[in-house]
Design a protein around this motif. Structure first.
Motif, PDB file in Angstrom:
ATOM      1  N   ALA A  45       0.845  -1.205   0.000  1.00  0.00           N
ATOM      2  CA  ALA A  45       0.000   0.000   0.000  1.00  0.00           C
ATOM      3  C   ALA A  45       0.879   1.254   0.000  1.00  0.00           C
ATOM      4  O   ALA A  45       0.635   2.191  -0.777  1.00  0.00           O
ATOM      5  CB  ALA A  45      -0.933  -0.015   1.208  1.00  0.00           C
ATOM      6  N   CYS A  46       1.900   1.257   0.839  1.00  0.00           N
ATOM      7  CA  CYS A  46       2.826   2.410   0.882  1.00  0.00           C
ATOM      8  C   CYS A  46       3.445   2.677  -0.476  1.00  0.00           C
ATOM      9  O   CYS A  46       3.724   3.825  -0.844  1.00  0.00           O
ATOM     10  CB  CYS A  46       3.978   2.149   1.851  1.00  0.00           C
ATOM     11  SG  CYS A  46       3.529   2.275   3.571  1.00  0.00           S
ATOM     12  N   SER A  47       3.725   1.593  -1.235  1.00  0.00           N
ATOM     13  CA  SER A  47       4.428   1.765  -2.504  1.00  0.00           C
ATOM     14  C   SER A  47       3.569   2.485  -3.537  1.00  0.00           C
ATOM     15  O   SER A  47       4.063   2.842  -4.608  1.00  0.00           O
ATOM     16  CB  SER A  47       4.896   0.407  -3.043  1.00  0.00           C
ATOM     17  OG  SER A  47       3.801  -0.312  -3.587  1.00  0.00           O
ATOM     18  N   GLU A  48       2.293   2.673  -3.216  1.00  0.00           N
ATOM     19  CA  GLU A  48       1.414   3.436  -4.115  1.00  0.00           C
ATOM     20  C   GLU A  48       1.305   4.906  -3.710  1.00  0.00           C
ATOM     21  O   GLU A  48       0.636   5.696  -4.377  1.00  0.00           O
ATOM     22  CB  GLU A  48       0.008   2.807  -4.148  1.00  0.00           C
ATOM     23  CG  GLU A  48      -0.043   1.401  -4.739  1.00  0.00           C
ATOM     24  CD  GLU A  48       0.319   1.362  -6.224  1.00  0.00           C
ATOM     25  OE1 GLU A  48       0.295   2.400  -6.892  1.00  0.00           O
ATOM     26  OE2 GLU A  48       0.655   0.254  -6.699  1.00  0.00           O
ATOM     27  N   ASP A  49       1.937   5.260  -2.593  1.00  0.00           N
ATOM     28  CA  ASP A  49       1.883   6.658  -2.144  1.00  0.00           C
ATOM     29  C   ASP A  49       2.592   7.572  -3.144  1.00  0.00           C
ATOM     30  O   ASP A  49       3.621   7.205  -3.714  1.00  0.00           O
ATOM     31  CB  ASP A  49       2.587   6.812  -0.783  1.00  0.00           C
ATOM     32  CG  ASP A  49       1.740   6.250   0.355  1.00  0.00           C
ATOM     33  OD1 ASP A  49       0.583   5.866   0.101  1.00  0.00           O
ATOM     34  OD2 ASP A  49       2.256   6.175   1.493  1.00  0.00           O
TER      35      ASP A  49
END
Lengths: 214, 214
Positions: free
Chosen positions: A162-166
């Motif tokens: 999920a973080c990698s989509e920030d």
């Protein structure tokens, strides 16, 4: 003279800082795999600290007017690379199955490794991804497989995916890739010492470490 | 069974033949210089015989749609090569002044080295030409300078320069260059073992010698 114990100056007084070596690598790059699997052992032995610098080679290829990797653009060079990688991996006891299709899309793996660099797990994650890529043909754009790699090193895979989509991490990878271009990096792996001395290719790792110690 | 004492068969009986390694090189190539200066010493130590195989890279570059060397076509790679060559030559005690203009035209030097291969002086001639090229910016298309190199190794410079204009030697160099293309050679130096195993780059010389001994 008064010194703030928490200042960088103070911490430098506490212990001699290790010289640093930036390891610029691309997950789709075969020769980066060779270096990733040995750099931390080699650097530890030399007394050098590795900074993992994942980036994307695609923007450089585009800047040269190429539509793909030189190993695709130049057929003979591509065939030779596969043979050379096979010999090198055999000599080092590393698995080597050529990824298909080649080159893979290293975007998501690179974003995750950037997060890992902040938290100290970039090396472990990178080695596991490469191992899966070159043993089991793990597709680098397979987010489920990347999540499993995160889980395997004890992290919350879903949370990091999920973080990698920030937007922030997307921007950081773009910036890091632009920095590579600005540094004149034209291939991977590339090693850069503090002071800017640049070494290209797994064959130059020992020289880069020796230079870092100068 | 009767044996002609002058036959190749007989001479093979007299002593175990050394394994052979083809050294494909281009006089304009900087990394070929690195290998040329050490290959005979390394090969002697390993017990391998070197076959000097001068050729021209230009036809390969053309086949890729390039107008010059990749070190000219790719600016960053070119700058890096100069720095890398400087470091490598310093480490090996070799002179290194980047030839200007780059790349040089290796046509005449390659024709002469082909003649030398027949007569056993290709190595001596090649090393002297490289030394002059990388120390004194000797121009590779300067026939007077090439003649002086021949004289310096005890040969009749004028006679060999005249030979280098023969149709036969022109054809031989064209054929050898075509053979390099047919072998999938895409850069220099390239080392090819009997049996066809191919190694590209000065960094692979030790591996090539080890393979030749298998």
């Amino acid at each position: 003279m008064w010194r703030n114990p928490a200042s960088k100056c103070y911490s430098r007084d506490m212990s001699t800082p290790k010289p640093k070596l930036d390891f610029w690598y691309e997950f789709a790059s075969t020769y980066s795999y060779l270096s990733a699997m040995r750099i931390e052992d080699c650097a530890r032995e030399a007394g050098v600290e590795v900074r993992w610098r994942p980036f994307l080679l695609g923007p450089f290829f585009k800047s040269q007017g190429w539509t793909s990797s030189p190993f695709v653009e130049q057929k003979e060079k591509g065939s030779y690379m596969i043979r050379d990688m096979g010999r090198m991996c055999a000599a080092r006891g590393l698995p080597f199955k050529m990824p298909e299709p080649f080159p893979q899309n290293g975007l998501y793996a690179a974003r995750l490794a950037l997060l890992g660099e902040d938290e100290g797990w970039a090396g472990r994650f990178t080695r596991l991804v490469y191992t899966e890529e070159f043993t089991n043909n793990m597709q680098l754009d397979d987010k489920i497989a990347l999540g499993e790699c995160l889980t395997a090193i004890g992290l919350d895979g879903d949370a990091y995916l999920a973080c990698s989509e920030d937007a922030e991490i997307k921007t950081r990878l773009r910036d890091q890739t632009q920095q590579a271009l600005a540094l004149g990096i034209f291939g991977a792996p590339t090693f850069i010492c503090d002071g800017g001395e640049k070494f290209w290719g797994d064959d130059r790792l020992e020289q880069a470490l020796a230079w870092a110690l100068k």
